[in-house]
Motif scaffolding. Structure first.
Motif, PDB file in Angstrom:
ATOM      1  N   MET A   2      22.110  35.890  29.931  1.00 50.27           N
ATOM      2  CA  MET A   2      20.759  35.478  30.211  1.00 50.27           C
ATOM      3  C   MET A   2      20.607  34.039  29.711  1.00 50.27           C
ATOM      4  SD  MET A   2      17.245  37.377  29.108  1.00 50.27           S
ATOM      5  CE  MET A   2      17.408  38.842  30.062  1.00 50.27           C
ATOM      6  N   THR A   3      20.025  33.194  30.498  1.00 45.52           N
ATOM      7  CA  THR A   3      19.887  31.795  30.122  1.00 45.52           C
ATOM      8  C   THR A   3      18.667  31.603  29.247  1.00 45.52           C
ATOM      9  OG1 THR A   3      18.499  31.213  31.994  1.00 45.52           O
ATOM     10  CG2 THR A   3      20.885  31.097  32.334  1.00 45.52           C
ATOM     11  N   ILE A   4      18.579  30.446  28.644  1.00 45.75           N
ATOM     12  CA  ILE A   4      17.461  30.131  27.747  1.00 45.75           C
ATOM     13  C   ILE A   4      16.153  30.121  28.533  1.00 45.75           C
ATOM     14  CG2 ILE A   4      16.477  28.317  26.303  1.00 45.75           C
ATOM     15  CD1 ILE A   4      19.292  27.586  25.479  1.00 45.75           C
ATOM     16  N   GLN A   5      16.180  29.622  29.743  1.00 46.91           N
ATOM     17  CA  GLN A   5      14.964  29.589  30.564  1.00 46.91           C
ATOM     18  C   GLN A   5      14.482  31.008  30.876  1.00 46.91           C
ATOM     19  OE1 GLN A   5      16.065  27.213  33.929  1.00 46.91           O
ATOM     20  NE2 GLN A   5      15.265  25.329  32.982  1.00 46.91           N
ATOM     21  N   GLN A   6      15.382  31.905  31.151  1.00 48.74           N
ATOM     22  CA  GLN A   6      14.999  33.283  31.448  1.00 48.74           C
ATOM     23  C   GLN A   6      14.411  33.953  30.203  1.00 48.74           C
ATOM     24  OE1 GLN A   6      18.751  34.750  32.926  1.00 48.74           O
ATOM     25  NE2 GLN A   6      18.113  34.530  35.073  1.00 48.74           N
ATOM     26  N   LYS A   7      15.002  33.676  29.030  1.00 48.22           N
ATOM     27  CA  LYS A   7      14.473  34.235  27.784  1.00 48.22           C
ATOM     28  C   LYS A   7      13.062  33.708  27.504  1.00 48.22           C
ATOM     29  CE  LYS A   7      18.863  35.098  25.448  1.00 48.22           C
ATOM     30  NZ  LYS A   7      19.686  34.777  24.278  1.00 48.22           N
ATOM     31  N   MET A   8      12.874  32.408  27.713  1.00 44.76           N
ATOM     32  CA  MET A   8      11.567  31.793  27.494  1.00 44.76           C
ATOM     33  C   MET A   8      10.538  32.388  28.448  1.00 44.76           C
ATOM     34  SD  MET A   8      11.726  29.400  25.091  1.00 44.76           S
ATOM     35  CE  MET A   8      10.557  28.136  25.470  1.00 44.76           C
ATOM     36  N   LYS A   9      10.941  32.586  29.690  1.00 44.52           N
ATOM     37  CA  LYS A   9      10.045  33.140  30.695  1.00 44.52           C
ATOM     38  C   LYS A   9       9.666  34.576  30.327  1.00 44.52           C
ATOM     39  CE  LYS A   9       9.503  33.570  35.671  1.00 44.52           C
ATOM     40  NZ  LYS A   9      10.110  33.401  36.970  1.00 44.52           N
ATOM     41  N   LYS A  10      10.626  35.351  29.842  1.00 54.84           N
ATOM     42  CA  LYS A  10      10.379  36.733  29.452  1.00 54.84           C
ATOM     43  C   LYS A  10       9.412  36.788  28.267  1.00 54.84           C
ATOM     44  CE  LYS A  10      12.700  41.077  28.456  1.00 54.84           C
ATOM     45  NZ  LYS A  10      13.961  41.754  28.304  1.00 54.84           N
ATOM     46  N   LYS A  11       9.592  35.892  27.277  1.00 56.74           N
ATOM     47  CA  LYS A  11       8.686  35.837  26.135  1.00 56.74           C
ATOM     48  C   LYS A  11       7.272  35.457  26.586  1.00 56.74           C
ATOM     49  CE  LYS A  11      11.863  34.825  22.345  1.00 56.74           C
ATOM     50  NZ  LYS A  11      12.203  33.863  21.298  1.00 56.74           N
ATOM     51  N   SER A  12       7.186  34.517  27.495  1.00 58.53           N
ATOM     52  CA  SER A  12       5.875  34.092  27.994  1.00 58.53           C
ATOM     53  C   SER A  12       5.160  35.232  28.710  1.00 58.53           C
ATOM     54  CB  SER A  12       6.006  32.908  28.951  1.00 58.53           C
ATOM     55  OG  SER A  12       6.520  31.792  28.281  1.00 58.53           O
ATOM     56  N   VAL A  13       5.891  35.975  29.511  1.00 58.29           N
ATOM     57  CA  VAL A  13       5.310  37.110  30.229  1.00 58.29           C
ATOM     58  C   VAL A  13       4.856  38.186  29.238  1.00 58.29           C
ATOM     59  CG1 VAL A  13       5.823  38.990  31.826  1.00 58.29           C
ATOM     60  CG2 VAL A  13       6.568  36.676  32.363  1.00 58.29           C
TER      61      VAL A  13
END
Length: 173
Positions: free
Chosen positions: A1-12
């Motif tokens: 999982m990329t950093i952008q995907q992790k950030m997006k998941k946290k934001s959601v």
């Protein structure tokens, strides 16, 4: 999982939690029905006012001869019995007043079981509440008890709250 995907998941996740928190807050404020200020009894000032009149200056002593006393015949004073004050007229409500208040105010919590409110029509959930007498249930609803906020506030009368309680109890019976 990329950093952008992790950030997006946290934001959601944060957005979902914020939405739930906001929903719960709105539901609580809707369930309370308005102003929840506790009414305090008016302070009673029980001080006595003493009026002191100045004495009249001493004048020359006048000799007054008392007049002979005349005996008067006793008169009968008619006894008037006070009429008892009329009891306050009970509030006349529409036949569907309980259903109207339920739809307007109670449904928010009792439809979904918010704040552990017994769900509308659920006999098992209402059983512990119905074990108490109906007057206690009405009083707790009107004045508030545990997680149940007071409902007889603002423009909602106790009679309307009692009608709503009767409506919900009838649905669970």
């Amino acid at each position: 999982m990329t950093i952008q995907q992790k950030m997006k998941k946290k934001s959601v996740t944060k957005l979902a939690l914020s939405s739930l928190s906001l929903s719960a807050l709105l539901a609580l404020s809707a369930c309370s029905g308005g102003d929840n200020k506790a009414e305090e009894p008016a302070a009673v000032n029980e001080t006595e006012t003493v009026v002191v009149e100045p004495e009249a200056p001493a004048a020359e002593t006048e000799v007054v001869t008392p007049e002979p006393a005349v005996e008067a015949e006793p008169t009968e004073v008619p006894v008037v019995e006070a009429e008892p004050e009329a009891a306050a007229e009970p509030e006349v409500l529409a036949a569907d007043a309980g259903a109207q208040l339920y739809e307007k105010q109670c449904k928010v919590c009792h439809e979904n079981g918010l704040l552990e409110a017994p769900k509308f029509g659920d006999k098992a959930a209402w059983a512990p509440h119905l074990a108490k007498d109906i007057e206690t249930l009405r009083m707790h609803s009107a004045k508030g008890f545990n997680k149940m906020p007071a409902q007889a506030v603002g423009d909602v009368t106790e009679a309307q709250v009692h009608a709503a309680v009767d409506y919900m109890v009838a649905a669970a019976s």
